[in-house]
Scaffold this motif. Structure first.
Motif, PDB file in Angstrom:
ATOM      1  N   LEU A 279       0.823  -1.103  -0.088  1.00  0.00           N
ATOM      2  CA  LEU A 279       0.009  -0.140   0.025  1.00  0.00           C
ATOM      3  C   LEU A 279       0.991   1.395   0.126  1.00  0.00           C
ATOM      4  O   LEU A 279       0.684   2.140  -0.834  1.00  0.00           O
ATOM      5  CB  LEU A 279      -1.005  -0.129   1.375  1.00  0.00           C
TER       6      LEU A 279
ATOM      7  N   THR B 216       0.759   3.992  -2.923  1.00  0.00           N
ATOM      8  CA  THR B 216       0.339   5.373  -2.857  1.00  0.00           C
ATOM      9  C   THR B 216       1.212   6.217  -3.118  1.00  0.00           C
ATOM     10  O   THR B 216       1.101   7.509  -3.516  1.00  0.00           O
ATOM     11  CB  THR B 216      -0.144   5.479  -1.198  1.00  0.00           C
TER      12      THR B 216
ATOM     13  N   THR C 266      -1.252  10.461   1.688  1.00  0.00           N
ATOM     14  CA  THR C 266      -0.099  10.001   1.491  1.00  0.00           C
ATOM     15  C   THR C 266       1.201  10.529   1.732  1.00  0.00           C
ATOM     16  O   THR C 266       2.241   9.975   2.382  1.00  0.00           O
ATOM     17  CB  THR C 266       0.416   9.648  -0.148  1.00  0.00           C
TER      18      THR C 266
END
Length: 245
Positions: free
Chosen positions: A199, A203, A227
């Motif tokens: 992830l 991101t 982010t």
């Protein structure tokens, strides 16, 4: 799972997301190359050399596959029109430039006033529009949206270019810092073998893609802020946590 997600996005004509999924997979493979090459080059350099090479290969294959799918009639008519306007699939680079052709206009405008920018008003510059359109036509690519051409206002469709045009050099530097943070977080989360790497890698790549190829609006504002928060945490704590694991 990532390959399935990339395939699903490609079949829905979401090429950018498919490419980002492929880039995440490239980092996943590059992680396995770190230990054997330790002592030859730095872990970070090894990660990026392998990941960029694999992502580039994936991007090339993705572009060719997309052209094949369009040619075989597996995608809708809009995809066929889009491909034709982006060089007909002759080159992945031309597909990228054709899909994000605003750079042919916005870069010219930014270089005219690189320090102070133009402010928030639409930039009326018919000579820049004409020069950019001519260059695109010479490459066999589509021009910017007709609405932009009709009003002779410079399109950007890029967070970093929009900031540079509006706020000048400070707007450009702000996004350069954000991109650097994204790159650093991707490096740390992969080289230090943090357990949750998919992830933050995705991101981080998405934030870099947004900075270069997407306007700063709608959900992009939230995703960039989230982010950035994650990237700052990883940059400040990721290395020490990984060492202590």
């Amino acid at each position: 799972m990532l390959l399935a997600a990339a395939s699903a996005n490609l079949m829905q004509d979401f090429r950018s997301l498919a490419l980002l999924m492929g880039a995440v997979m490239a980092f996943g493979v590059a992680r396995f190359c770190l230990r054997p090459m330790a002592g030859v080059i730095s872990r970070a350099a090894c990660l990026w050399v392998v990941a960029v090479a694999l992502a580039g290969t994936f991007g090339y294959a993705l572009a060719k596959l997309y052209a094949t799918l369009v040619g075989g009639g597996y995608l809708d008519e809009q995809a066929e029109i889009r491909l034709e306007l982006q060089g007909g699939g002759s080159s992945p680079l031309l597909m990228l430039l054709g899909g994000r052709n605003e750079i042919f206009y916005s870069l010219r405008a930014a270089l005219e006033h690189p320090i102070l920018g133009y402010g928030t008003e639409p930039i009326y510059a018919p000579e820049i529009i004409e020069a950019g359109s001519t260059q695109l036509l010479n490459l066999g690519l589509d021009q910017a949206a007709l609405s932009r051409l009709a009003t002779s206002t410079v399109p950007a469709h890029s967070s970093i270019m929009s900031s540079w045009l509006e706020a000048g050099i400070l707007g450009l530097l702000a996004w350069v810092v954000l991109i650097a943070l994204g790159l650093r977080s991707i490096t740390l989360v992969n080289t230090w073998n943090l357990p949750i790497w998919v992830l933050p890698t995705f991101t981080g790549l998405l934030m870099i893609w947004t900075a270069t190829f997407s306007p700063f609006g709608a959900t992009t504002r939230f995703l960039t802020a989230a982010t950035l928060t994650w990237a700052l945490w990883i940059a400040s704590n990721g290395q020490s946590k990984a060492k202590g694991a």
